[in-house]
Design a protein around this motif. Structure first.
Motif, mmCIF file in Angstrom:
data_model
loop_
_atom_site.group_PDB
_atom_site.id
_atom_site.type_symbol
_atom_site.label_atom_id
_atom_site.label_comp_id
_atom_site.label_asym_id
_atom_site.label_seq_id
_atom_site.Cartn_x
_atom_site.Cartn_y
_atom_site.Cartn_z
ATOM 1 N N MET A 1 -36.710 4.267 20.840
ATOM 2 C CA MET A 1 -36.187 3.283 20.626
ATOM 3 C C MET A 1 -36.807 1.972 19.597
ATOM 4 O O MET A 1 -37.566 2.295 19.560
ATOM 5 C CB MET A 1 -36.587 2.397 21.812
ATOM 6 N N THR A 2 -35.678 1.541 19.101
ATOM 7 C CA THR A 2 -36.783 -0.098 18.294
ATOM 8 C C THR A 2 -37.030 -1.044 19.023
ATOM 9 O O THR A 2 -36.110 -1.733 19.428
ATOM 10 C CB THR A 2 -35.398 -0.133 17.346
ATOM 11 N N LEU A 3 -37.711 -1.709 18.115
ATOM 12 C CA LEU A 3 -38.697 -2.800 18.038
ATOM 13 C C LEU A 3 -37.402 -4.394 17.738
ATOM 14 O O LEU A 3 -37.430 -3.758 16.416
ATOM 15 C CB LEU A 3 -39.946 -2.615 18.161
ATOM 16 N N PRO A 4 -37.524 -4.379 18.302
ATOM 17 C CA PRO A 4 -36.515 -6.115 17.765
ATOM 18 C C PRO A 4 -37.555 -6.703 17.215
ATOM 19 O O PRO A 4 -38.723 -6.923 17.046
ATOM 20 C CB PRO A 4 -36.291 -7.283 18.748
ATOM 21 N N PRO A 5 -36.751 -7.707 15.067
ATOM 22 C CA PRO A 5 -37.500 -8.175 15.099
ATOM 23 C C PRO A 5 -38.982 -8.828 15.170
ATOM 24 O O PRO A 5 -38.510 -9.688 16.182
ATOM 25 C CB PRO A 5 -36.837 -8.608 13.954
ATOM 26 N N GLN A 8 -37.360 -13.922 15.100
ATOM 27 C CA GLN A 8 -35.765 -14.164 15.347
ATOM 28 C C GLN A 8 -35.259 -15.216 15.535
ATOM 29 O O GLN A 8 -35.444 -16.444 16.678
ATOM 30 C CB GLN A 8 -35.648 -13.210 16.823
#
Length: 135
Positions: A1-5, A8
């Motif tokens: 799972m990648t974290l959002p920047p 945003q």
């Protein structure tokens, strides 16, 4: 799972800050707020409200806690070199020479002094000088 920047842009005029961006923005805005006060600019209500929101967001485990910056300190009452010279019973030249030691701020090319700091300096000078008792 990648974290959002951490930053945003959601829509025009809407930005979402998460993670490391929250304390970074809080630090920057705190510096800006202090700089405005130090340089004699009026307080920005929008800046204070944004700082309060970031303080709440950055408080771990206290999402319902709010801290107010508006009442953090009393506004600084700035006084001029001439007023300080009168209070210290010395020349304006001597005040300008001693300005950094007295906590003076160079604002728009003129030395300005916090009246409270000058009062504390005078009080400290009274207590630190030995009293001469002529006999």
């Amino acid at each position: 799972m990648t974290l959002p920047p951490p930053i945003q842009v959601l829509a025009p005029g809407a930005v979402l800050l998460t993670g490391s961006a929250v304390p970074a923005a809080r630090t920057f805005l705190t510096l800006a707020h202090r700089s405005r006060r130090r340089n004699g600019h009026p307080e920005s209500r929008a800046l204070i409200e944004l700082l309060e929101a970031l303080e709440t967001a950055a408080a771990p485990g206290h999402s319902d806690a709010t801290q107010t910056l508006a009442g953090e300190t009393e506004p600084i009452e700035w006084i001029s070199t001439e007023q300080v010279a009168e209070q210290l019973n010395c020349s304006t030249r001597n005040v300008r020479r001693q300005a950094p030691k007295l906590g003076g701020q160079l604002i728009n090319g003129r030395w300005q002094f916090d009246s409270q700091a000058i009062a504390e300096h005078i009080e400290g000078a009274k207590t630190s000088w030995p009293q001469h008792d002529p006999k």
